[in-house]
Design a protein around this motif. Structure first.
Motif, PDB file in Angstrom:
ATOM      1  N   VAL A  55      36.347  60.294  60.193  1.00 26.89           N
ATOM      2  CA  VAL A  55      37.535  60.391  61.048  1.00 26.89           C
ATOM      3  C   VAL A  55      37.276  59.750  62.406  1.00 26.89           C
ATOM      4  CG1 VAL A  55      39.171  61.969  62.126  1.00 26.89           C
ATOM      5  CG2 VAL A  55      38.275  62.487  59.857  1.00 26.89           C
ATOM      6  N   LEU A  56      36.117  60.008  63.003  1.00 23.47           N
ATOM      7  CA  LEU A  56      35.793  59.409  64.297  1.00 23.47           C
ATOM      8  C   LEU A  56      35.674  57.893  64.187  1.00 23.47           C
ATOM      9  CD1 LEU A  56      33.164  61.937  65.722  1.00 23.47           C
ATOM     10  CD2 LEU A  56      35.496  61.536  66.539  1.00 23.47           C
ATOM     11  N   ALA A  57      35.117  57.408  63.077  1.00 20.18           N
ATOM     12  CA  ALA A  57      35.024  55.962  62.882  1.00 20.18           C
ATOM     13  C   ALA A  57      36.408  55.339  62.797  1.00 20.18           C
ATOM     14  CB  ALA A  57      34.225  55.659  61.613  1.00 20.18           C
ATOM     15  N   TYR A  58      37.332  56.044  62.151  1.00 17.78           N
ATOM     16  CA  TYR A  58      38.709  55.548  62.069  1.00 17.78           C
ATOM     17  C   TYR A  58      39.358  55.509  63.445  1.00 17.78           C
ATOM     18  CZ  TYR A  58      43.614  55.214  60.691  1.00 17.78           C
ATOM     19  OH  TYR A  58      44.919  54.819  60.541  1.00 17.78           O
ATOM     20  N   ILE A  59      39.102  56.542  64.263  1.00 19.51           N
ATOM     21  CA  ILE A  59      39.690  56.595  65.604  1.00 19.51           C
ATOM     22  C   ILE A  59      39.136  55.479  66.486  1.00 19.51           C
ATOM     23  CG2 ILE A  59      39.890  57.991  67.696  1.00 19.51           C
ATOM     24  CD1 ILE A  59      39.777  60.474  65.907  1.00 19.51           C
ATOM     25  N   ILE A  60      37.817  55.276  66.416  1.00 16.58           N
ATOM     26  CA  ILE A  60      37.173  54.273  67.261  1.00 16.58           C
ATOM     27  C   ILE A  60      37.488  52.856  66.783  1.00 16.58           C
ATOM     28  CG2 ILE A  60      34.942  53.423  68.093  1.00 16.58           C
ATOM     29  CD1 ILE A  60      33.891  56.272  67.828  1.00 16.58           C
ATOM     30  N   GLY A  61      37.666  52.715  65.485  1.00 18.74           N
ATOM     31  CA  GLY A  61      37.959  51.407  64.937  1.00 18.74           C
ATOM     32  C   GLY A  61      36.748  50.678  64.379  1.00 18.74           C
ATOM     33  N   ILE A  62      35.716  51.432  63.987  1.00 26.12           N
ATOM     34  CA  ILE A  62      34.526  50.841  63.376  1.00 26.12           C
ATOM     35  C   ILE A  62      34.559  51.115  61.873  1.00 26.12           C
ATOM     36  CG2 ILE A  62      33.192  51.114  65.502  1.00 26.12           C
ATOM     37  CD1 ILE A  62      31.848  53.545  64.263  1.00 26.12           C
ATOM     38  N   PRO A  63      33.754  50.408  61.084  1.00 29.76           N
ATOM     39  CA  PRO A  63      33.732  50.667  59.637  1.00 29.76           C
ATOM     40  C   PRO A  63      33.448  52.123  59.317  1.00 29.76           C
ATOM     41  CG  PRO A  63      32.564  48.633  60.125  1.00 29.76           C
ATOM     42  CD  PRO A  63      32.893  49.269  61.448  1.00 29.76           C
ATOM     43  N   GLY A 103      34.369  71.658  59.090  1.00 31.24           N
ATOM     44  CA  GLY A 103      35.489  72.204  59.845  1.00 31.24           C
ATOM     45  C   GLY A 103      35.907  71.287  60.984  1.00 31.24           C
ATOM     46  N   VAL A 104      34.926  70.706  61.676  1.00 29.58           N
ATOM     47  CA  VAL A 104      35.233  69.747  62.745  1.00 29.58           C
ATOM     48  C   VAL A 104      35.999  68.553  62.181  1.00 29.58           C
ATOM     49  CG1 VAL A 104      34.213  68.120  64.383  1.00 29.58           C
ATOM     50  CG2 VAL A 104      33.304  70.436  64.203  1.00 29.58           C
ATOM     51  N   GLY A 105      35.577  68.081  61.014  1.00 29.20           N
ATOM     52  CA  GLY A 105      36.250  66.957  60.390  1.00 29.20           C
ATOM     53  C   GLY A 105      37.696  67.252  60.042  1.00 29.20           C
ATOM     54  N   ILE A 106      37.944  68.443  59.525  1.00 30.45           N
ATOM     55  CA  ILE A 106      39.317  68.835  59.165  1.00 30.45           C
ATOM     56  C   ILE A 106      40.190  68.924  60.421  1.00 30.45           C
ATOM     57  CG2 ILE A 106      40.751  70.670  58.218  1.00 30.45           C
ATOM     58  CD1 ILE A 106      39.333  69.159  56.083  1.00 30.45           C
ATOM     59  N   VAL A 107      39.643  69.522  61.491  1.00 30.26           N
ATOM     60  CA  VAL A 107      40.401  69.653  62.743  1.00 30.26           C
ATOM     61  C   VAL A 107      40.727  68.281  63.319  1.00 30.26           C
ATOM     62  CG1 VAL A 107      40.289  70.449  65.132  1.00 30.26           C
ATOM     63  CG2 VAL A 107      39.497  71.936  63.288  1.00 30.26           C
ATOM     64  N   LEU A 108      39.757  67.382  63.312  1.00 28.71           N
ATOM     65  CA  LEU A 108      40.003  66.028  63.811  1.00 28.71           C
ATOM     66  C   LEU A 108      41.048  65.307  62.971  1.00 28.71           C
ATOM     67  CD1 LEU A 108      36.369  64.803  64.636  1.00 28.71           C
ATOM     68  CD2 LEU A 108      38.181  65.348  66.270  1.00 28.71           C
ATOM     69  N   TYR A 109      40.975  65.499  61.678  1.00 30.35           N
ATOM     70  CA  TYR A 109      41.894  64.786  60.790  1.00 30.35           C
ATOM     71  C   TYR A 109      43.346  65.205  61.024  1.00 30.35           C
ATOM     72  CZ  TYR A 109      44.219  63.235  56.543  1.00 30.35           C
ATOM     73  OH  TYR A 109      45.093  62.659  55.662  1.00 30.35           O
ATOM     74  N   VAL A 110      43.566  66.518  61.119  1.00 30.22           N
ATOM     75  CA  VAL A 110      44.948  66.994  61.269  1.00 30.22           C
ATOM     76  C   VAL A 110      45.484  66.771  62.682  1.00 30.22           C
ATOM     77  CG1 VAL A 110      44.652  68.728  59.466  1.00 30.22           C
ATOM     78  CG2 VAL A 110      44.192  69.344  61.841  1.00 30.22           C
TER      79      VAL A 110
END
Length: 283
Positions: A55-63, A103-110
């Protein structure tokens, strides 16, 4: 015959077969070490912990694979540090770390607007595999498979007796974290095929089945590869006619093979026990 060959006529099914063959080698080889070392929960932990990295990679714009690898290694290193510097056992630490990161990943995703489908991340999307994903998985699988094939004896000794491995002059820390790095990379390679949740099945079942079938570790390695590849190809092929998702179908095939191997081992053990009793009575 035309009906039986029908799945091979579609490009999306061909890519599914390709990704099955590609990821089956490193997952099968790693599963042998995870089974022998008792690291089944570590594979589960790393597979769940890569979600916030994606999710963080998607936000930042990296692979996405870069974020997934960094998150997987963070989980592995954090688990090692906490278990070494606390009284809490390693399996407990792994449970806390991977559930927290998941859990952090789910929170970031939603909380982020994204066109990325969570189902594809969690359960895989074998029928939507693209050519660049095949190349990425192929390069990772080739690298991990080659390293495991060349250094399997060192990792085997480290799995059974780390003290002896250290006394033999092996770099124990490099072996330990090298195995964790290989595990993280392999999970990244399997994202398209099995997703995060079902990747643990590919990392455990082949080694467990081979362990029940053979008694020599070198034989266990190639038997697990055959079992994993055959299961993935058969599950993918069957899913076409069952109209089911390939990844869960593959796991069901592996589960059936494990049950069959377990029953076979029980029968062999019972027959050997009865033979010893008969020999004792006759003597």
């Amino acid at each position: 015959m035309d009906t039986l060959l029908l799945p091979f006529q579609f490009a999306f099914m061909q890519n599914a077969f390709y990704i099955s063959m590609i990821v089956s080698v490193p997952t099968a080889l790693l599963s042998c070490f995870l089974v022998m070392k008792g690291w089944a929960l570590m594979g589960d932990a790393v597979s769940h912990a890569v979600l916030p990295g994606i999710v963080l990679a998607y936000i930042i714009g990296i692979p996405l694979i870069i974020g997934a690898f960094i998150a997987g290694m963070t989980c592995a290193l954090a688990t090692g540090y906490l278990s070494t510097n606390s009284r809490v056992k390693q399996d407990t630490v792994m449970g806390v770390v991977f559930s927290g990161m998941f859990g952090v990943g789910i929170v970031l995703y939603v909380s982020v607007e994204t066109a990325m489908h969570l189902d594809h991340i969690l359960f895989g999307n074998m029928l939507g595999v693209e050519p660049h994903e095949l190349w990425t998985a192929g390069m990772i699988s080739a690298g991990v498979g080659l390293i495991l094939a060349l250094k399997w004896k060192d990792w085997l000794l480290h799995s059974f007796d780390p003290a002896q491995a250290r006394a033999s002059g092996l770099w124990v820390n490099w072996l330990h974290y090298g195995l964790l790095a290989a595990l993280s990379l392999t999970i990244v390679a399997t994202l398209s095929a099995a997703g995060l949740i079902l990747a643990i099945g590919l990392l455990i079942a082949p080694g467990a089945i081979a362990f029940l079938v053979v008694r020599k570790f070198s034989t266990m390695l190639w038997v697990s590869v055959i079992v994993c590849m055959a299961s993935m190809l058969l599950g993918t092929y069957a899913s076409f006619f069952l109209d089911s998702a390939p990844a869960p179908t593959i796991i069901l095939v592996m589960t059936a093979l494990f049950i069959a191997a377990f029953i076979r081992r029980q029968i062999i053990t019972r027959q050997a026990s009865m033979q010893r009793v008969d020999d004792a009575v006759n003597s």
